[in-house]
Design a protein around this motif. Structure first.
Motif, PDB file in Angstrom:
ATOM      1  N   UNK A  75     110.402  -0.810 -74.609  1.00 31.96           N
ATOM      2  CA  UNK A  75     111.184   0.223 -73.922  1.00 31.96           C
ATOM      3  C   UNK A  75     111.532  -0.281 -72.446  1.00 31.96           C
ATOM      4  N   UNK A  76     110.505  -0.300 -71.921  1.00 34.17           N
ATOM      5  CA  UNK A  76     110.371  -0.536 -70.367  1.00 34.17           C
ATOM      6  C   UNK A  76     111.153  -1.962 -70.332  1.00 34.17           C
ATOM      7  N   UNK A  77     110.705  -2.950 -71.126  1.00 32.76           N
ATOM      8  CA  UNK A  77     111.631  -4.416 -70.916  1.00 32.76           C
ATOM      9  C   UNK A  77     113.063  -4.299 -71.040  1.00 32.76           C
ATOM     10  N   UNK A  78     113.524  -3.289 -72.053  1.00 34.59           N
ATOM     11  CA  UNK A  78     114.916  -3.186 -72.345  1.00 34.59           C
ATOM     12  C   UNK A  78     115.693  -2.590 -71.264  1.00 34.59           C
ATOM     13  N   UNK A  79     115.012  -1.975 -70.408  1.00 36.58           N
ATOM     14  CA  UNK A  79     115.716  -1.321 -69.106  1.00 36.58           C
ATOM     15  C   UNK A  79     115.576  -2.317 -68.069  1.00 36.58           C
ATOM     16  N   UNK A  80     115.194  -3.452 -68.329  1.00 41.38           N
ATOM     17  CA  UNK A  80     115.281  -4.588 -67.086  1.00 41.38           C
ATOM     18  C   UNK A  80     113.926  -4.626 -66.236  1.00 41.38           C
ATOM     19  N   UNK A  81     112.613  -4.091 -66.665  1.00 41.11           N
ATOM     20  CA  UNK A  81     111.617  -3.967 -66.180  1.00 41.11           C
ATOM     21  C   UNK A  81     110.352  -4.863 -66.761  1.00 41.11           C
ATOM     22  N   UNK A  82     109.399  -4.936 -65.937  1.00 45.22           N
ATOM     23  CA  UNK A  82     108.216  -5.735 -66.656  1.00 45.22           C
ATOM     24  C   UNK A  82     107.230  -4.605 -66.771  1.00 45.22           C
ATOM     25  N   UNK A  83     106.705  -4.187 -67.952  1.00 46.96           N
ATOM     26  CA  UNK A  83     105.632  -3.554 -68.403  1.00 46.96           C
ATOM     27  C   UNK A  83     104.241  -4.163 -67.874  1.00 46.96           C
ATOM     28  N   UNK A  84     103.792  -3.880 -66.772  1.00 43.94           N
ATOM     29  CA  UNK A  84     102.809  -4.413 -65.944  1.00 43.94           C
ATOM     30  C   UNK A  84     101.418  -4.074 -66.649  1.00 43.94           C
ATOM     31  N   UNK A 116     101.775   4.352 -67.051  1.00 38.76           N
ATOM     32  CA  UNK A 116     102.587   3.106 -67.234  1.00 38.76           C
ATOM     33  C   UNK A 116     103.110   2.471 -65.999  1.00 38.76           C
ATOM     34  N   UNK A 117     102.426   1.253 -65.810  1.00 40.75           N
ATOM     35  CA  UNK A 117     102.645   0.555 -64.666  1.00 40.75           C
ATOM     36  C   UNK A 117     104.172  -0.354 -64.899  1.00 40.75           C
ATOM     37  N   UNK A 118     104.986  -0.279 -63.975  1.00 37.78           N
ATOM     38  CA  UNK A 118     106.287  -1.046 -64.088  1.00 37.78           C
ATOM     39  C   UNK A 118     106.262  -1.954 -63.018  1.00 37.78           C
ATOM     40  N   UNK A 119     106.793  -3.078 -63.015  1.00 36.17           N
ATOM     41  CA  UNK A 119     107.372  -4.150 -62.058  1.00 36.17           C
ATOM     42  C   UNK A 119     108.629  -4.862 -62.103  1.00 36.17           C
ATOM     43  N   UNK A 120     109.182  -5.305 -61.024  1.00 37.08           N
ATOM     44  CA  UNK A 120     110.427  -5.949 -61.038  1.00 37.08           C
ATOM     45  C   UNK A 120     110.348  -7.009 -59.904  1.00 37.08           C
ATOM     46  N   UNK A 121     111.086  -7.888 -59.884  1.00 36.61           N
ATOM     47  CA  UNK A 121     111.090  -8.954 -58.814  1.00 36.61           C
ATOM     48  C   UNK A 121     111.597  -8.455 -57.504  1.00 36.61           C
ATOM     49  N   UNK A 122     112.503  -7.269 -57.739  1.00 37.78           N
ATOM     50  CA  UNK A 122     113.135  -6.584 -56.508  1.00 37.78           C
ATOM     51  C   UNK A 122     112.319  -5.488 -56.116  1.00 37.78           C
ATOM     52  N   UNK A 123     111.151  -5.157 -56.508  1.00 39.44           N
ATOM     53  CA  UNK A 123     110.302  -4.000 -56.220  1.00 39.44           C
ATOM     54  C   UNK A 123     110.559  -2.832 -57.037  1.00 39.44           C
ATOM     55  N   UNK A 124     109.789  -1.897 -56.862  1.00 44.48           N
ATOM     56  CA  UNK A 124     110.266  -0.564 -57.582  1.00 44.48           C
ATOM     57  C   UNK A 124     110.207   0.605 -56.661  1.00 44.48           C
ATOM     58  N   UNK A 125     111.492   1.125 -57.061  1.00 41.20           N
ATOM     59  CA  UNK A 125     111.672   2.430 -56.333  1.00 41.20           C
ATOM     60  C   UNK A 125     111.453   3.897 -57.005  1.00 41.20           C
ATOM     61  N   UNK A 126     111.441   4.810 -56.484  1.00 44.00           N
ATOM     62  CA  UNK A 126     110.842   6.214 -57.116  1.00 44.00           C
ATOM     63  C   UNK A 126     112.221   6.298 -58.456  1.00 44.00           C
ATOM     64  N   UNK A 127     113.490   5.990 -57.942  1.00 43.97           N
ATOM     65  CA  UNK A 127     114.328   6.129 -59.185  1.00 43.97           C
ATOM     66  C   UNK A 127     114.085   5.318 -60.233  1.00 43.97           C
ATOM     67  N   UNK A 128     113.572   4.066 -60.210  1.00 47.00           N
ATOM     68  CA  UNK A 128     113.149   3.195 -61.281  1.00 47.00           C
ATOM     69  C   UNK A 128     112.085   4.137 -61.980  1.00 47.00           C
ATOM     70  N   UNK A 129     111.206   4.376 -61.351  1.00 44.77           N
ATOM     71  CA  UNK A 129     110.088   5.535 -62.301  1.00 44.77           C
ATOM     72  C   UNK A 129     110.515   6.260 -62.875  1.00 44.77           C
ATOM     73  N   UNK A 130     111.554   7.111 -62.304  1.00 43.13           N
ATOM     74  CA  UNK A 130     112.335   8.365 -62.968  1.00 43.13           C
ATOM     75  C   UNK A 130     113.296   7.948 -64.238  1.00 43.13           C
ATOM     76  N   UNK A 131     113.852   6.898 -63.908  1.00 44.26           N
ATOM     77  CA  UNK A 131     114.477   6.149 -65.250  1.00 44.26           C
ATOM     78  C   UNK A 131     113.923   5.826 -66.367  1.00 44.26           C
ATOM     79  N   UNK A 132     112.678   5.093 -66.024  1.00 43.25           N
ATOM     80  CA  UNK A 132     111.679   4.621 -66.801  1.00 43.25           C
ATOM     81  C   UNK A 132     111.148   5.888 -67.725  1.00 43.25           C
ATOM     82  N   UNK A 133     110.745   6.655 -66.946  1.00 49.76           N
ATOM     83  CA  UNK A 133     109.954   7.874 -67.349  1.00 49.76           C
ATOM     84  C   UNK A 133     110.449   8.693 -68.419  1.00 49.76           C
ATOM     85  N   UNK A 134     112.142   8.882 -68.208  1.00 57.92           N
ATOM     86  CA  UNK A 134     112.787   9.513 -69.050  1.00 57.92           C
ATOM     87  C   UNK A 134     112.983   9.015 -70.338  1.00 57.92           C
TER      88      UNK A 134
END
Length: 152
Positions: free
Chosen positions: A15-24, A39-57
């Motif tokens: 699910x995390x990877x389908x959203x374009x993030x790495x499941x760290x 759940x730790x997520x990572x991305x080459x451009x870094x992670x913002x709170x909006x990214x965490x909210x999107x993945x959390x939903x």
């Protein structure tokens, strides 16, 4: 990795990877009647709170449908941060040369806590240099490893 963690990783990582993030990595801390699923997520451009909210939903929806945790729990989605935890042998290899703090599940050579230079990986052992002594710590004995941030 425990069977519960393996089950959660198999369910959530795609699910995390389908959203374009790495499941760290994933932590499941059972605390009696109320547990914490982090759940730790990572991305080459870094992670913002909006990214965490999107993945959390998205993860919340999957967890509600699949219901892999029978007790009450809190879902937390986070960036690994500067003191990023290490979960896999590949992550250890990618961070060779970093200072790390390692906590073991049970004592090894009389101690459970190690802080030193991450030297590498040999088969299933993590190699760490502590005070001019090299330790080979079996990955399955490691409870938690974090990078020690450098402020230069």
């Amino acid at each position: 990795m425990s069977s519960k963690l393996e089950q959660l990783h198999a369910l959530l990582a795609p699910v995390v990877e389908a959203l374009g993030y790495q499941c760290w990595g994933i932590e499941f801390l059972s605390q009696g009647r109320h547990s914490l699923l982090r759940v730790y997520i990572d991305h080459a451009n870094g992670i913002l709170i909006d990214d965490c909210e999107k993945v959390s939903r998205q993860l919340s929806g999957v967890l509600d449908v699949e219901d892999p945790i029978s007790s009450d729990y809190t879902l937390e989605v986070s960036s690994p941060g500067m003191d990023r935890p290490l979960f896999t042998l590949e992550q250890y290899v990618a961070n060779v040369g970093e200072q790390v703090k390692i906590k073991l599940r049970s004592p090894f050579e009389g101690r459970r806590n190690f802080q030193g230079l991450l030297r590498g990986v040999e088969e299933q052992d993590v190699v760490v240099l502590v005070d001019d002594h090299e330790y080979l710590l079996p990955i399955d004995m490691i409870d938690k490893t974090n990078i020690v941030p450098r402020f230069e």
